[in-house]
Design an enzyme around this catalytic site. Sequence first.
Site, PDB file in Angstrom:
ATOM      1  N   LYS A   1       8.824  -2.416 -14.961  1.00  0.00           N
ATOM      2  CA  LYS A   1       7.778  -2.410 -13.921  1.00  0.00           C
ATOM      3  C   LYS A   1       7.925  -1.178 -13.060  1.00  0.00           C
ATOM      4  O   LYS A   1       8.990  -0.555 -12.994  1.00  0.00           O
ATOM      5  CB  LYS A   1       7.860  -3.668 -13.046  1.00  0.00           C
TER       6      LYS A   1
ATOM      7  N   PRO B   1      15.293   2.155 -18.451  1.00  0.00           N
ATOM      8  CA  PRO B   1      16.446   2.842 -17.864  1.00  0.00           C
ATOM      9  C   PRO B   1      17.320   1.898 -17.034  1.00  0.00           C
ATOM     10  O   PRO B   1      16.790   1.082 -16.276  1.00  0.00           O
ATOM     11  CB  PRO B   1      15.831   3.936 -16.995  1.00  0.00           C
ATOM     12  N   VAL B   2      18.625   2.028 -17.208  1.00  0.00           N
ATOM     13  CA  VAL B   2      19.570   1.159 -16.498  1.00  0.00           C
ATOM     14  C   VAL B   2      19.716   1.641 -15.052  1.00  0.00           C
ATOM     15  O   VAL B   2      19.852   2.845 -14.805  1.00  0.00           O
ATOM     16  CB  VAL B   2      20.940   1.190 -17.224  1.00  0.00           C
ATOM     17  N   ALA B   3      19.661   0.684 -14.104  1.00  0.00           N
ATOM     18  CA  ALA B   3      19.749   1.006 -12.664  1.00  0.00           C
ATOM     19  C   ALA B   3      18.758   2.109 -12.296  1.00  0.00           C
ATOM     20  O   ALA B   3      19.052   3.003 -11.509  1.00  0.00           O
ATOM     21  CB  ALA B   3      21.177   1.408 -12.270  1.00  0.00           C
TER      22      ALA B   3
ATOM     23  N   GLY C   1      15.484   1.446 -11.170  1.00  0.00           N
ATOM     24  CA  GLY C   1      14.409   0.991 -10.288  1.00  0.00           C
ATOM     25  C   GLY C   1      13.226   0.415 -11.039  1.00  0.00           C
ATOM     26  O   GLY C   1      12.159   0.185 -10.473  1.00  0.00           O
ATOM     27  N   MET C   2      13.408   0.148 -12.358  1.00  0.00           N
ATOM     28  CA  MET C   2      12.310  -0.368 -13.180  1.00  0.00           C
ATOM     29  C   MET C   2      12.564  -1.803 -13.635  1.00  0.00           C
ATOM     30  O   MET C   2      11.888  -2.317 -14.524  1.00  0.00           O
ATOM     31  CB  MET C   2      12.067   0.548 -14.373  1.00  0.00           C
ATOM     32  N   ALA C   3      13.541  -2.452 -12.998  1.00  0.00           N
ATOM     33  CA  ALA C   3      13.799  -3.887 -13.194  1.00  0.00           C
ATOM     34  C   ALA C   3      14.199  -4.234 -14.629  1.00  0.00           C
ATOM     35  O   ALA C   3      13.808  -5.281 -15.146  1.00  0.00           O
ATOM     36  CB  ALA C   3      12.594  -4.719 -12.734  1.00  0.00           C
TER      37      ALA C   3
ATOM     38  N   GLY D   1      17.225  -5.108 -15.757  1.00  0.00           N
ATOM     39  CA  GLY D   1      18.064  -6.319 -15.769  1.00  0.00           C
ATOM     40  C   GLY D   1      17.215  -7.566 -15.577  1.00  0.00           C
ATOM     41  O   GLY D   1      17.450  -8.605 -16.211  1.00  0.00           O
TER      42      GLY D   1
ATOM     43  N   ALA E   1      14.065  -7.840 -16.440  1.00  0.00           N
ATOM     44  CA  ALA E   1      13.326  -8.033 -17.692  1.00  0.00           C
ATOM     45  C   ALA E   1      14.188  -8.797 -18.692  1.00  0.00           C
ATOM     46  O   ALA E   1      13.716  -9.723 -19.364  1.00  0.00           O
ATOM     47  CB  ALA E   1      12.912  -6.672 -18.271  1.00  0.00           C
TER      48      ALA E   1
ATOM     49  N   ASP F   1      12.945  -9.666  -8.814  1.00  0.00           N
ATOM     50  CA  ASP F   1      11.962  -9.093  -9.738  1.00  0.00           C
ATOM     51  C   ASP F   1      11.794  -9.907 -11.019  1.00  0.00           C
ATOM     52  O   ASP F   1      10.956  -9.556 -11.866  1.00  0.00           O
ATOM     53  CB  ASP F   1      12.379  -7.668 -10.145  1.00  0.00           C
TER      54      ASP F   1
HETATM   55  O1  C5P Z   1      17.109  -9.995  -5.838  1.00  0.00           O
HETATM   56  P1  C5P Z   1      17.968  -8.918  -6.403  1.00  0.00           P
HETATM   57  O2  C5P Z   1      19.322  -9.447  -6.843  1.00  0.00           O
HETATM   58  O3  C5P Z   1      17.325  -8.102  -7.456  1.00  0.00           O
HETATM   59  O4  C5P Z   1      18.268  -7.917  -5.203  1.00  0.00           O
HETATM   60  C1  C5P Z   1      19.290  -6.949  -5.272  1.00  0.00           C
HETATM   61  C2  C5P Z   1      19.590  -6.441  -3.880  1.00  0.00           C
HETATM   62  O5  C5P Z   1      18.499  -5.651  -3.398  1.00  0.00           O
HETATM   63  C3  C5P Z   1      19.794  -7.497  -2.825  1.00  0.00           C
HETATM   64  O6  C5P Z   1      21.123  -7.940  -2.816  1.00  0.00           O
HETATM   65  C4  C5P Z   1      19.437  -6.745  -1.546  1.00  0.00           C
HETATM   66  O7  C5P Z   1      20.504  -5.899  -1.145  1.00  0.00           O
HETATM   67  C5  C5P Z   1      18.312  -5.837  -2.011  1.00  0.00           C
HETATM   68  N1  C5P Z   1      16.990  -6.426  -1.780  1.00  0.00           N
HETATM   69  C6  C5P Z   1      16.507  -6.531  -0.479  1.00  0.00           C
HETATM   70  N2  C5P Z   1      15.272  -7.084  -0.265  1.00  0.00           N
HETATM   71  C7  C5P Z   1      14.508  -7.488  -1.295  1.00  0.00           C
HETATM   72  C8  C5P Z   1      14.970  -7.372  -2.627  1.00  0.00           C
HETATM   73  C9  C5P Z   1      16.216  -6.827  -2.826  1.00  0.00           C
HETATM   74  O8  C5P Z   1      17.185  -6.152   0.482  1.00  0.00           O
HETATM   75  N3  C5P Z   1      13.292  -8.001  -1.046  1.00  0.00           N
END
Ligand code: C5P
Length: 319
Positions: A15, A100-102, A104-106, A108, A110, A142
């Site tokens: 995404k 791509p890993v880490a 910003g395209m979600a 993990g 997915a 995500d």
């Molecule tokens: O939900 P997820 O595990 O993907 O989020 C990873 C990290 O991103 C959270 O631990 C938080 O630090 C940050 N985050 C946030 N606000 C969001 C989504 C993610 O601060 N709405």
Amino acid sequence: MSEDAATVAVRAPAKLNLHLGVGARRPDGYHELTTVFQAVSLYDELRLSPAGELTVTVCGEGAETVPSGRENLAGRAVSALAALAGCSPAVAVAIRKSIPVAGGMAGGSADAAAALLGCDALWGLGLQRPALDTLAAALGSDVPFALHGGTALATGRGERLTTVLGQGDYHWVFALAAGGLATPAVYAELDRLRAAGDSRPGGDPQAVLAALRLGDVPALGRALHNDLAEAAFSLRPQLRRVCEAGRELGAVGSVVCGSGPTVALLTRDASDAVKIAAALAGLDVCRTVRRAVGPVAGARITAAGGGGVPGRPARSKPG
Ligand code: C5P
């Protein structure tokens, strides 16, 4: 039944965020979001087979930096679904990464969405969508969108979704960086910049939604916005140069994907995307370049085996 006949194959898309508005940090540490997600045609593929115990193996680009075994988000998804179903999570999960890993395209997320869908089919549970969505939201902000796909407006921490009605296909070029960015570090950097008065929330998603309704590519290019971009630029100054290079090459807009460091460039059409991708690959501003189209569907079964939960009749219709 041979192992192949019992294997379920699933794919799930990456995404990007066409608009990412980050609000206040909540008591639970998450930030209140208003975001417009779009699913694009970069896919991770998972194969799930019955096994003696839960294993997760990862191959493909960047695989060496992804946790394998139960710590992988897909492994946690299998365990969560098994706990709900009251069965053993004894599944071998094989992940082939293209997202791509880490980045910003979600990616993990997915994989987690694909694992939920795959185990639901493998065990013949026939879970309805709301149950899968609840599990998905517990796994990560995500993950519900990776199930949903298409284009959606999300609120809360990103897990409350409303489908966005729009028209048109959008042709993207993605500039992939060397090395990822950790999402919590980027949110923490945004908090730091805001506390110092160096970053302000950047408005609402109305311009993005209007452009999508009309299928107006240049208007969408102008409207792209990400509140996390300043934080990502602060941690990776090079990303500004990637955005500039994209616009110099003729992209109609650029935006950091989620928490970065991938940068998305919106192009006029498919042939422009080919030209811009080739030209960008020739500059020394990013590690590599990918093209993709959005919107695409969310996680989908691509080959279905599945014998049901041992000792339990399989339901006839998946939810
Ligand atoms: O939900 P997820 O595990 O993907 O989020 C990873 C990290 O991103 C959270 O631990 C938080 O630090 C940050 N985050 C946030 N606000 C969001 C989504 C993610 O601060 N709405």
